[in-house]
Design a protein around this motif. Sequence first.
Motif, PDB file in Angstrom:
ATOM      1  N   ASP A   1       0.803  -1.225   0.000  1.00  0.00           N
ATOM      2  CA  ASP A   1       0.000   0.000   0.000  1.00  0.00           C
ATOM      3  C   ASP A   1       0.838   1.278   0.000  1.00  0.00           C
ATOM      4  O   ASP A   1       0.336   2.346   0.300  1.00  0.00           O
ATOM      5  CB  ASP A   1      -0.958   0.006   1.185  1.00  0.00           C
ATOM      6  N   GLU A   2       2.100   1.202  -0.375  1.00  0.00           N
ATOM      7  CA  GLU A   2       2.987   2.360  -0.355  1.00  0.00           C
ATOM      8  C   GLU A   2       3.419   2.826  -1.752  1.00  0.00           C
ATOM      9  O   GLU A   2       4.498   3.374  -1.920  1.00  0.00           O
ATOM     10  CB  GLU A   2       4.238   2.060   0.473  1.00  0.00           C
ATOM     11  N   SER A   3       2.560   2.660  -2.745  1.00  0.00           N
ATOM     12  CA  SER A   3       2.925   3.067  -4.111  1.00  0.00           C
ATOM     13  C   SER A   3       2.979   4.579  -4.259  1.00  0.00           C
ATOM     14  O   SER A   3       3.634   5.084  -5.167  1.00  0.00           O
ATOM     15  CB  SER A   3       1.930   2.488  -5.119  1.00  0.00           C
ATOM     16  N   GLY A   4       2.271   5.295  -3.406  1.00  0.00           N
ATOM     17  CA  GLY A   4       2.182   6.739  -3.537  1.00  0.00           C
ATOM     18  C   GLY A   4       0.951   7.180  -4.316  1.00  0.00           C
ATOM     19  O   GLY A   4       0.692   8.366  -4.455  1.00  0.00           O
ATOM     20  N   TYR A   5       0.190   6.214  -4.835  1.00  0.00           N
ATOM     21  CA  TYR A   5      -1.031   6.490  -5.583  1.00  0.00           C
ATOM     22  C   TYR A   5      -2.207   5.803  -4.898  1.00  0.00           C
ATOM     23  O   TYR A   5      -2.095   4.663  -4.452  1.00  0.00           O
ATOM     24  CB  TYR A   5      -0.918   5.983  -7.021  1.00  0.00           C
ATOM     25  N   ALA A   6      -3.334   6.495  -4.841  1.00  0.00           N
ATOM     26  CA  ALA A   6      -4.509   5.953  -4.164  1.00  0.00           C
ATOM     27  C   ALA A   6      -5.057   4.708  -4.855  1.00  0.00           C
ATOM     28  O   ALA A   6      -5.628   3.831  -4.207  1.00  0.00           O
ATOM     29  CB  ALA A   6      -5.603   7.014  -4.077  1.00  0.00           C
ATOM     30  N   ASN A   7      -4.885   4.597  -6.154  1.00  0.00           N
ATOM     31  CA  ASN A   7      -5.488   3.479  -6.894  1.00  0.00           C
ATOM     32  C   ASN A   7      -4.457   2.493  -7.439  1.00  0.00           C
ATOM     33  O   ASN A   7      -4.726   1.785  -8.400  1.00  0.00           O
ATOM     34  CB  ASN A   7      -6.344   4.019  -8.041  1.00  0.00           C
ATOM     35  N   LEU A   8      -3.271   2.419  -6.830  1.00  0.00           N
ATOM     36  CA  LEU A   8      -2.243   1.488  -7.274  1.00  0.00           C
ATOM     37  C   LEU A   8      -1.714   0.704  -6.081  1.00  0.00           C
ATOM     38  O   LEU A   8      -1.177   1.280  -5.134  1.00  0.00           O
ATOM     39  CB  LEU A   8      -1.080   2.231  -7.951  1.00  0.00           C
ATOM     40  N   VAL A   9      -1.901  -0.603  -6.116  1.00  0.00           N
ATOM     41  CA  VAL A   9      -1.425  -1.499  -5.069  1.00  0.00           C
ATOM     42  C   VAL A   9      -0.319  -2.355  -5.671  1.00  0.00           C
ATOM     43  O   VAL A   9      -0.429  -2.834  -6.795  1.00  0.00           O
ATOM     44  CB  VAL A   9      -2.576  -2.384  -4.532  1.00  0.00           C
ATOM     45  N   LEU A  10       0.762  -2.550  -4.925  1.00  0.00           N
ATOM     46  CA  LEU A  10       1.922  -3.293  -5.414  1.00  0.00           C
ATOM     47  C   LEU A  10       1.854  -4.759  -4.995  1.00  0.00           C
ATOM     48  O   LEU A  10       1.361  -5.081  -3.920  1.00  0.00           O
ATOM     49  CB  LEU A  10       3.204  -2.675  -4.854  1.00  0.00           C
ATOM     50  N   ALA A  11       2.383  -5.628  -5.824  1.00  0.00           N
ATOM     51  CA  ALA A  11       2.498  -7.055  -5.498  1.00  0.00           C
ATOM     52  C   ALA A  11       3.685  -7.620  -6.264  1.00  0.00           C
ATOM     53  O   ALA A  11       3.963  -7.218  -7.380  1.00  0.00           O
ATOM     54  CB  ALA A  11       1.229  -7.808  -5.864  1.00  0.00           C
ATOM     55  N   GLY A  12       4.389  -8.526  -5.640  1.00  0.00           N
ATOM     56  CA  GLY A  12       5.536  -9.187  -6.255  1.00  0.00           C
ATOM     57  C   GLY A  12       6.560  -9.530  -5.198  1.00  0.00           C
ATOM     58  O   GLY A  12       6.502  -9.044  -4.075  1.00  0.00           O
TER      59      GLY A  12
ATOM     60  N   GLY B   1      13.500 -13.117  -3.229  1.00  0.00           N
ATOM     61  CA  GLY B   1      12.920 -13.454  -4.516  1.00  0.00           C
ATOM     62  C   GLY B   1      12.513 -14.915  -4.556  1.00  0.00           C
ATOM     63  O   GLY B   1      13.315 -15.767  -4.937  1.00  0.00           O
ATOM     64  N   CYS B   2      11.289 -15.208  -4.150  1.00  0.00           N
ATOM     65  CA  CYS B   2      10.820 -16.590  -4.139  1.00  0.00           C
ATOM     66  C   CYS B   2       9.300 -16.624  -4.281  1.00  0.00           C
ATOM     67  O   CYS B   2       8.626 -15.608  -4.109  1.00  0.00           O
ATOM     68  CB  CYS B   2      11.262 -17.313  -2.876  1.00  0.00           C
ATOM     69  N   VAL B   3       8.771 -17.785  -4.580  1.00  0.00           N
ATOM     70  CA  VAL B   3       7.326 -17.953  -4.748  1.00  0.00           C
ATOM     71  C   VAL B   3       6.587 -17.585  -3.466  1.00  0.00           C
ATOM     72  O   VAL B   3       5.536 -16.940  -3.499  1.00  0.00           O
ATOM     73  CB  VAL B   3       7.004 -19.405  -5.167  1.00  0.00           C
ATOM     74  N   GLU B   4       7.120 -17.967  -2.317  1.00  0.00           N
ATOM     75  CA  GLU B   4       6.463 -17.691  -1.049  1.00  0.00           C
ATOM     76  C   GLU B   4       6.307 -16.185  -0.833  1.00  0.00           C
ATOM     77  O   GLU B   4       5.266 -15.718  -0.359  1.00  0.00           O
ATOM     78  CB  GLU B   4       7.251 -18.319   0.105  1.00  0.00           C
ATOM     79  N   ALA B   5       7.334 -15.412  -1.184  1.00  0.00           N
ATOM     80  CA  ALA B   5       7.262 -13.952  -1.034  1.00  0.00           C
ATOM     81  C   ALA B   5       6.220 -13.372  -1.986  1.00  0.00           C
ATOM     82  O   ALA B   5       5.509 -12.433  -1.633  1.00  0.00           O
ATOM     83  CB  ALA B   5       8.627 -13.332  -1.297  1.00  0.00           C
ATOM     84  N   SER B   6       6.106 -13.933  -3.182  1.00  0.00           N
ATOM     85  CA  SER B   6       5.101 -13.470  -4.134  1.00  0.00           C
ATOM     86  C   SER B   6       3.689 -13.728  -3.616  1.00  0.00           C
ATOM     87  O   SER B   6       2.810 -12.871  -3.735  1.00  0.00           O
ATOM     88  CB  SER B   6       5.274 -14.169  -5.485  1.00  0.00           C
ATOM     89  N   VAL B   7       3.478 -14.895  -3.035  1.00  0.00           N
ATOM     90  CA  VAL B   7       2.165 -15.226  -2.477  1.00  0.00           C
ATOM     91  C   VAL B   7       1.829 -14.297  -1.320  1.00  0.00           C
ATOM     92  O   VAL B   7       0.710 -13.763  -1.235  1.00  0.00           O
ATOM     93  CB  VAL B   7       2.111 -16.702  -2.031  1.00  0.00           C
ATOM     94  N   MET B   8       2.790 -14.073  -0.448  1.00  0.00           N
ATOM     95  CA  MET B   8       2.547 -13.165   0.680  1.00  0.00           C
ATOM     96  C   MET B   8       2.234 -11.761   0.191  1.00  0.00           C
ATOM     97  O   MET B   8       1.342 -11.089   0.721  1.00  0.00           O
ATOM     98  CB  MET B   8       3.746 -13.134   1.626  1.00  0.00           C
ATOM     99  N   SER B   9       2.940 -11.280  -0.810  1.00  0.00           N
ATOM    100  CA  SER B   9       2.682  -9.933  -1.303  1.00  0.00           C
ATOM    101  C   SER B   9       1.316  -9.851  -1.973  1.00  0.00           C
ATOM    102  O   SER B   9       0.640  -8.823  -1.879  1.00  0.00           O
ATOM    103  CB  SER B   9       3.781  -9.471  -2.260  1.00  0.00           C
ATOM    104  N   GLY B  10       0.875 -10.921  -2.618  1.00  0.00           N
ATOM    105  CA  GLY B  10      -0.473 -10.954  -3.175  1.00  0.00           C
ATOM    106  C   GLY B  10      -1.529 -10.855  -2.090  1.00  0.00           C
ATOM    107  O   GLY B  10      -2.537 -10.150  -2.247  1.00  0.00           O
ATOM    108  N   MET B  11      -1.300 -11.546  -0.978  1.00  0.00           N
ATOM    109  CA  MET B  11      -2.234 -11.459   0.144  1.00  0.00           C
ATOM    110  C   MET B  11      -2.206 -10.059   0.756  1.00  0.00           C
ATOM    111  O   MET B  11      -3.246  -9.529   1.161  1.00  0.00           O
ATOM    112  CB  MET B  11      -1.928 -12.532   1.177  1.00  0.00           C
ATOM    113  N   GLN B  12      -1.035  -9.426   0.822  1.00  0.00           N
ATOM    114  CA  GLN B  12      -0.953  -8.059   1.327  1.00  0.00           C
ATOM    115  C   GLN B  12      -1.665  -7.091   0.394  1.00  0.00           C
ATOM    116  O   GLN B  12      -2.312  -6.143   0.846  1.00  0.00           O
ATOM    117  CB  GLN B  12       0.501  -7.654   1.528  1.00  0.00           C
TER     118      GLN B  12
END
Length: 65
Positions: free
Chosen positions: A8-19, A29-40
């Motif tokens: 939630d720190e992209s700096g834009y109200a309508n842009l959420v980051l994941a990866g 850099g791993c699948v587990e981190a990608s899954v966690m970021s998707g949940m975040q």
Amino acid sequence: MKYRLAADESGYANLVLAGDWIRNGIDAGCVEASVMSGMQASRAICGQPAVIVGEDRSWLEGSHS
């Protein structure tokens, strides 16, 4: 790691980051981190899931005795 943004720190109200490159608790850099970021990203959008296992970053601090 200090330059990684949270979902939630992209700096834009309508842009959420994941990866695996965002600040997510694993911060690697791993699948587990990608899954966690998707949940975040989901939490940033709709508030769910409230708890994400492994998100607590205290394991990175280690023992300071």
